[in-house]
Design an enzyme around this catalytic site. Sequence first.
Site, PDB file in Angstrom:
ATOM      1  N   LEU A  34      25.429  16.705  19.078  1.00 26.86           N
ATOM      2  CA  LEU A  34      24.817  15.536  18.151  1.00 26.86           C
ATOM      3  C   LEU A  34      23.665  14.775  19.025  1.00 26.86           C
ATOM      4  O   LEU A  34      22.873  14.264  18.511  1.00 26.86           O
ATOM      5  CB  LEU A  34      25.842  14.775  17.566  1.00 26.86           C
ATOM      6  N   GLY A  35      23.969  14.430  20.286  1.00 28.52           N
ATOM      7  CA  GLY A  35      23.072  13.584  21.036  1.00 28.52           C
ATOM      8  C   GLY A  35      23.719  13.508  22.230  1.00 28.52           C
ATOM      9  O   GLY A  35      24.890  13.786  22.654  1.00 28.52           O
ATOM     10  N   GLY A  40      27.333   9.874  28.275  1.00 23.59           N
ATOM     11  CA  GLY A  40      27.843  11.462  28.008  1.00 23.59           C
ATOM     12  C   GLY A  40      27.150  11.911  26.921  1.00 23.59           C
ATOM     13  O   GLY A  40      26.033  11.465  26.652  1.00 23.59           O
ATOM     14  N   VAL A  42      27.663  13.491  22.866  1.00 18.06           N
ATOM     15  CA  VAL A  42      28.413  13.701  21.699  1.00 18.06           C
ATOM     16  C   VAL A  42      28.384  15.007  21.039  1.00 18.06           C
ATOM     17  O   VAL A  42      27.248  15.529  20.916  1.00 18.06           O
ATOM     18  CB  VAL A  42      28.250  12.611  20.592  1.00 18.06           C
ATOM     19  N   ASP A 147      22.953  -1.352  22.577  1.00 19.01           N
ATOM     20  CA  ASP A 147      21.735  -0.508  22.201  1.00 19.01           C
ATOM     21  C   ASP A 147      21.712  -0.065  20.841  1.00 19.01           C
ATOM     22  O   ASP A 147      21.977   1.060  20.278  1.00 19.01           O
ATOM     23  CB  ASP A 147      22.250   0.985  23.183  1.00 19.01           C
TER      24      ASP A 147
END
Length: 313
Positions: A34-35, A40, A42, A147
């Site tokens: 997912l990203g 780390g 996901v 963020d």
Amino acid sequence: MITKTSKKPDIFLKKGQLVKGKWHRKHYHVIKKLGSGAIGAVYLCVHEKKKVALKISKQSTSISSEVNVLKSFQAVQGYHLGPSLIDVDDYQAHNGFTYSFYVMEYISGESLHDFMRNNNEEWLITLLIKFLNDLHVLHQQGYVFGDLKLENLIVSQKPTRLRWVDVGGTTLQGRAIKEYTEFYDRAYWQCGSRKADPGYDLFALAMVIIRVYYPNGFSKGNSPKKTLQQKINQAVQIEPLRKLLMMLVNQTIVRAEDVKQYLLQYFIHEKTRSDRRENQVTKNRQEAVYSYFEIGGILTIGALGYVYVTLFM
């Protein structure tokens, strides 16, 4: 001496790979990535026929920190501050290293930019009002999201809400922001420091809104604040929203609750104006119908008179 742990490489999971928890023994089948970020990556996974999001990293302390943030969010009753935490464990990889991971609720939906392509600016106001309430609660808990950017937000459905999906940048207020993206960063635009305070998030939120109008972004130029002001004036048509963005960029409004109240006043004002317009339209229609029957009645009487005169006189 360099230990094996200090040389631990990043972990990359492949589609179809099975992640088995070392302690809880739960299985997660990887669907896709997912990203990824500084901490780390996901992955979208399936566990017991249910989609979940799994974040894995070689930095166990960072994973523990994010888990504590999610636990803190869940302690706030009545609010969904980010995804729900499902599991925390370690993964023994084929390379012999152990990686920490946690599993959270998978929030499906679409990006704010994609959502706004199919909806008007009024929807943006509605989403922001609900989101600011969550942001206010987060700040009350002593955290700053840090963020805050388009990539970390998603518009979920039923109900339609703007939600954050990654808490990797969440920082305790008073500390230095630990994770940020330049375009959304207050210090990058020379509009303030990189210290974790509510105003930092609100500046980033302004940049999220601006990015909706400028999907590809833009450079800061020689005078960053002046560049922002020019871009806002060029793109934003709703005057109250334009004024709000100016206040957020200039940091003259630094509380999420105040921003929410500002937008609520705008929303109420516009609703009142809309109701007045609808009432006026209804009134005009009624008057038009009345005039039509009135004229019709006159014409009918006139027509009858004409027939009478023609036939009998």
